[in-house]
Design a protein around this motif. Structure first.
Motif, PDB file in Angstrom:
ATOM      1  N   ASP A  67       0.849  -1.189   0.000  1.00 33.94           N
ATOM      2  CA  ASP A  67       0.000   0.000   0.000  1.00 33.94           C
ATOM      3  C   ASP A  67       0.888   1.243   0.000  1.00 33.94           C
ATOM      4  O   ASP A  67       1.795   1.352   0.805  1.00 33.94           O
ATOM      5  CB  ASP A  67      -0.897   0.009   1.240  1.00 33.94           C
ATOM      6  N   TRP A  68       0.635   2.162  -0.922  1.00 26.81           N
ATOM      7  CA  TRP A  68       1.382   3.407  -1.068  1.00 26.81           C
ATOM      8  C   TRP A  68       2.863   3.180  -1.361  1.00 26.81           C
ATOM      9  O   TRP A  68       3.718   3.959  -0.973  1.00 26.81           O
ATOM     10  CB  TRP A  68       1.220   4.309   0.165  1.00 26.81           C
ATOM     11  N   GLY A  69       3.177   2.071  -2.052  1.00 29.20           N
ATOM     12  CA  GLY A  69       4.561   1.777  -2.410  1.00 29.20           C
ATOM     13  C   GLY A  69       4.619   0.869  -3.624  1.00 29.20           C
ATOM     14  O   GLY A  69       3.617   0.645  -4.303  1.00 29.20           O
ATOM     15  N   SER A  70       5.793   0.343  -3.897  1.00 24.63           N
ATOM     16  CA  SER A  70       6.013  -0.495  -5.076  1.00 24.63           C
ATOM     17  C   SER A  70       5.701  -1.957  -4.787  1.00 24.63           C
ATOM     18  O   SER A  70       6.273  -2.547  -3.869  1.00 24.63           O
ATOM     19  CB  SER A  70       7.469  -0.384  -5.541  1.00 24.63           C
ATOM     20  N   ASP A  71       4.804  -2.537  -5.598  1.00 23.70           N
ATOM     21  CA  ASP A  71       4.472  -3.956  -5.486  1.00 23.70           C
ATOM     22  C   ASP A  71       5.601  -4.793  -6.084  1.00 23.70           C
ATOM     23  O   ASP A  71       6.389  -4.315  -6.898  1.00 23.70           O
ATOM     24  CB  ASP A  71       3.191  -4.272  -6.262  1.00 23.70           C
TER      25      ASP A  71
END
Length: 98
Positions: A67-71
């Motif tokens: 969440d709110w970052g790079s998967d």
């Protein structure tokens, strides 16, 4: 072939195709969504780290959602294969099939 015969033949073929589609079992990896419980997750949130292990008895297409970052990328993992994912920004969301 008469129009009514062609229509009847088309309906029979469509019905057979629909029946075959409905009778085909789907696997957990065939649909997108939260990974099943047989995918083990060991999350250490304060270290921004997750270790994921596939214990499903079959290959799975999986990715870690941050969440709110790079998967993580969506990759294929064989049964009993494990991998780690670290992230810099955001927080652990979930592991999904893809």
């Amino acid at each position: 072939m008469k129009r009514s015969q062609r229509l009847a033949s088309g309906l029979i073929a469509a019905t057979a195709l629909l029946g075959a589609t409905l009778a085909t079992p789907t696997t957990a990896s065939a649909t997108s969504g939260t990974a099943p419980a047989c995918v083990k997750r060991d999350v250490i949130k304060h270290r921004k780290y997750v270790k994921v292990t596939n214990l499903c008895g079959q290959a799975m297409h999986l990715k870690v959602v941050i969440d709110w970052g790079s998967d993580s990328p969506c990759l294929t993992y064989q049964n009993k294969e494990q991998w780690e994912w670290n992230w810099g920004r955001g927080s652990y969301g979930k592991v999904v099939t893809c």
